[in-house]
Design a protein around this motif. Sequence first.
Motif, short mmCIF file in Angstrom:
data_model
loop_
_atom_site.label_atom_id
_atom_site.label_comp_id
_atom_site.label_asym_id
_atom_site.label_seq_id
_atom_site.Cartn_x
_atom_site.Cartn_y
_atom_site.Cartn_z
N ILE A 476 0.81 -1.22 0.00
CA ILE A 476 0.00 0.00 0.00
C ILE A 476 0.85 1.27 0.00
CG2 ILE A 476 -0.25 0.39 2.50
CD1 ILE A 476 -3.27 0.79 1.94
N TYR A 477 2.11 1.17 0.44
CA TYR A 477 2.98 2.36 0.50
C TYR A 477 3.80 2.56 -0.77
CZ TYR A 477 2.02 2.64 5.51
OH TYR A 477 1.40 2.77 6.73
N VAL A 478 3.79 1.60 -1.70
CA VAL A 478 4.69 1.66 -2.86
C VAL A 478 4.41 2.90 -3.71
CG1 VAL A 478 5.32 0.55 -5.03
CG2 VAL A 478 5.09 -0.82 -2.95
N PHE A 479 3.18 3.08 -4.15
CA PHE A 479 2.87 4.20 -5.03
C PHE A 479 2.92 5.55 -4.31
CE2 PHE A 479 0.36 0.76 -7.34
CZ PHE A 479 1.44 0.46 -8.16
N PRO A 480 2.43 5.66 -3.06
CA PRO A 480 2.61 6.94 -2.36
C PRO A 480 4.08 7.33 -2.20
CG PRO A 480 0.90 5.68 -1.27
CD PRO A 480 1.50 4.78 -2.31
N PHE A 481 4.97 6.35 -1.94
CA PHE A 481 6.39 6.65 -1.79
C PHE A 481 7.00 7.08 -3.12
CE2 PHE A 481 6.88 4.35 2.37
CZ PHE A 481 7.50 5.39 3.02
N GLU A 482 6.59 6.47 -4.23
CA GLU A 482 7.20 6.75 -5.53
C GLU A 482 6.38 7.75 -6.35
OE1 GLU A 482 8.19 3.23 -7.66
OE2 GLU A 482 9.69 2.60 -6.20
N LYS A 483 5.44 8.39 -5.71
CA LYS A 483 4.55 9.32 -6.41
C LYS A 483 5.33 10.39 -7.17
CE LYS A 483 1.02 12.83 -5.36
NZ LYS A 483 0.20 13.42 -4.28
N TYR A 484 6.27 11.05 -6.51
CA TYR A 484 6.96 12.16 -7.14
C TYR A 484 7.94 11.70 -8.22
CZ TYR A 484 4.86 14.81 -3.38
OH TYR A 484 3.95 15.37 -2.54
N MET A 556 -4.12 -1.30 -4.89
CA MET A 556 -5.34 -0.57 -5.24
C MET A 556 -5.61 0.56 -4.24
SD MET A 556 -9.25 -1.97 -5.64
CE MET A 556 -9.42 -2.26 -3.88
N PHE A 557 -5.54 0.25 -2.95
CA PHE A 557 -5.82 1.28 -1.95
C PHE A 557 -4.71 2.33 -1.92
CE2 PHE A 557 -8.38 -2.26 -0.17
CZ PHE A 557 -9.62 -1.63 -0.22
N GLY A 558 -3.47 1.91 -2.16
CA GLY A 558 -2.37 2.87 -2.22
C GLY A 558 -2.52 3.83 -3.38
N ALA A 559 -2.91 3.31 -4.56
CA ALA A 559 -3.11 4.16 -5.73
C ALA A 559 -4.31 5.08 -5.54
CB ALA A 559 -3.30 3.31 -6.98
N ALA A 560 -5.32 4.62 -4.77
CA ALA A 560 -6.53 5.42 -4.56
C ALA A 560 -6.26 6.62 -3.66
CB ALA A 560 -7.64 4.56 -3.98
N VAL A 561 -5.47 6.43 -2.60
CA VAL A 561 -5.25 7.52 -1.64
C VAL A 561 -4.01 8.34 -1.97
CG1 VAL A 561 -6.45 6.30 0.19
CG2 VAL A 561 -4.00 6.03 -0.01
N MET A 562 -2.97 7.71 -2.52
CA MET A 562 -1.73 8.39 -2.91
C MET A 562 -1.18 9.29 -1.81
SD MET A 562 0.04 7.75 -5.43
CE MET A 562 0.17 7.15 -7.10
N SER A 563 -1.28 8.85 -0.57
CA SER A 563 -0.77 9.61 0.56
C SER A 563 -0.24 8.63 1.58
CB SER A 563 -1.87 10.48 1.17
OG SER A 563 -1.50 10.95 2.44
N ILE A 564 0.99 8.84 2.05
CA ILE A 564 1.59 7.92 3.00
C ILE A 564 0.78 7.88 4.29
CG2 ILE A 564 3.65 7.49 4.40
CD1 ILE A 564 5.30 8.68 2.14
N LYS A 565 0.34 9.05 4.76
CA LYS A 565 -0.42 9.11 6.00
C LYS A 565 -1.76 8.41 5.87
CE LYS A 565 -2.14 12.41 9.44
NZ LYS A 565 -2.25 13.86 9.80
N ARG A 566 -2.50 8.72 4.78
CA ARG A 566 -3.81 8.12 4.60
C ARG A 566 -3.72 6.65 4.21
NH1 ARG A 566 -4.90 13.04 1.81
NH2 ARG A 566 -4.88 11.93 -0.18
N ALA A 567 -2.60 6.24 3.60
CA ALA A 567 -2.44 4.84 3.21
C ALA A 567 -2.39 3.94 4.44
CB ALA A 567 -1.16 4.67 2.38
N GLY A 568 -1.67 4.36 5.47
CA GLY A 568 -1.62 3.56 6.70
C GLY A 568 -2.98 3.42 7.35
N MET A 569 -3.74 4.50 7.36
CA MET A 569 -5.08 4.46 7.94
C MET A 569 -5.99 3.55 7.13
SD MET A 569 -7.64 7.66 8.69
CE MET A 569 -6.34 8.47 9.64
N ALA A 570 -5.90 3.65 5.80
CA ALA A 570 -6.73 2.80 4.93
C ALA A 570 -6.39 1.33 5.11
CB ALA A 570 -6.54 3.22 3.47
N ALA A 571 -5.10 1.02 5.22
CA ALA A 571 -4.69 -0.37 5.40
C ALA A 571 -5.21 -0.93 6.72
CB ALA A 571 -3.16 -0.47 5.35
#
Length: 673
Positions: A476-484, A556-571
Amino acid sequence: MEIGVEDEIVDMSTLPPSNGSMMMASRNAYFRNRFSEIDIEVEDSNINQNGPLPIFLKFEDVEYKVRNSQLGSDNPVKVMVTKVSTRHAVEEDRYTRILKGITGSIGPGEILALMGPSGSGKTTLLRVIGGRLLDNTKGKITYNDVKYTPAVKRRIGFVTQEDILFPQLTVEETLVFSAFLRLPTSMTKQEKYAKVETTVKELGLERCRHTKIGGGYLKGISGGERKRTSIGYEILVDPSLLLLDEPTSGLDSTAANKLLVTLQGLAKAGRTIISTIHQPSSRIFHMFDKLLLISEGYPIYYGAARETMEYFSSLRFNPEIAMNPAEFLLDLATGQVNDISIPTDIFEDQEPTHDPSKSVIKYLQLKYKTLLEPREKENHRGVSAPENLQLAIQVKKEWTLSWLDQFVILSKRTYRARCKDYFDKLRLIQSLGVALLLGLLWWKSSTNTEAQLRDQVGLAFYICIFWTSSCLFGAIYVFPFEKYYLIKERKADMYRLSVYYICSTLCDMVAHVCYPTFFFIIVYFMAGFKRTVACFFLTLFVVLLIAITSQGAGEMFGAAVMSIKRAGMAASLVLMLFLLTGGYYVQHIPKFMQWLKYLSFMYYGFRLLLKVQYSGDELYDCESKGGCRPLQSSPQFATVNLKGGLKEVWVLASMAICFRLFAYLWLRRRIDV
């Protein structure tokens, strides 16, 4: 005289000297003469791309505005304005103007500095020129008298203020992968390596070429070396227009000076360079050819950098103490005129309560409008690029590889960038340690009694929990981490998004397959599960299927939220939902809540584990008073038909595919905007 696109070099030493009011006219006359000498034969199917195409950039009355999100539909301020204002006024109140009519030009071989206080609009203007901001933009921007197009986009290199580089790659690896992804297929591997070697030497990166980029807790190269690597990342493809956002930010005076010397060399090779700068040293300030000074979104000076003091002196603004020119200009741009003599007539009509800094800024803006801007606009109309350059810049610079070639290169880079995470010692110790702990706690467990059967079923459910949580949080953290990184490379058209996504999924799957396999081999034989070859491999297959499906859900959830903080909460929320509806804690869910369990892949995975591990006809509890009973009669299997087939395999496989499809669609929506 015939000069090819790749051989055209503008030597700044040959520029005519500029003096006073004739400065802008003489400069543009020079470029008009140079353009008349350039003769380029442009063929759509055959254009040499071994060097930068000369670009003469002109921007006139550039404006940019952003929507005021705070003025919502129910905002009382907006309601009041709506009642008393015209529709046009309401529309204006919805936006804040960031750029307010900026005009300028720059040609090959020159470096233009964008200066101004924080929030003045320097970076915004740079992004507008680079085509990064297209909506809510007004004004005219041309590149060799051609408007922005996808073909022009590939002639532009953009170096952001933050050095967005993969920390695990070395300097050389970073440049090599960029070269192989971006340089044209017509170049051989040897030519691409030679291009990287030339860039390394040109930027003075020989000493650190085998050192990792680093960042965070990973030790790597210095700030200056990182910035030069970012520049090398862009100039590998010979951009005609190079844009840099605060390239000297965070560098000491020596490193900043070396960087500007490097930029001067790049400019002399025929590139047009624009850089934002905050407060350079006096030495660096005089390295720039042109300067655009911005205050509150308005220009207050445009012209030769060396003639700024002369211009403001003619307006009766003079420093009263020895002062860095850049510091003097920033003081004027903010209206802070301490230790600066100013014309006394500025404050003649000013009210006592009026802010004097506003009067200074307004005065400088007015002088720019009356003295500098008309002359620059006149020069725009008097200078035009020859037709062959206009045609050349419209030819799309092809460097995109085939899908398969991109996949091979990107797979190697993804693996190199993430291999430390894949084979992390702590992760390995965690997997093996938990496996040993579970094996000891369930040492040679059996199904002889109801209690023993319940324990073994509990172990099966814990295995589902462990690998669902591990793979879900790992993905879930892969895409938020590599977003930029992804945004930067997609804006440069380095590869297709589908290639990136498939490479990311397959490379990550290495870890999501290896660790569960090592874990399961230890637990299976220590815990006393059924010792048949078929049962072992079927159970392993189910565990891997759960892990792969969990990875897809995490993506899927990581791509949907695209935020490290929100990704942990979603997971955490998703894991709790799957845990409660998995079929172990609550077997008889109320009818109005039963739909939740059909969304839980843990529910299907747990049922599948029970089906491959146990047989409904198998007898147990033979030492009880009632005698032997079939396993199907146990309360542990009250909601599971052990003879019901393995339809859960297809459900899990479908979920794994659907999760990844939705992840890709979300990723495209978040990135390709």
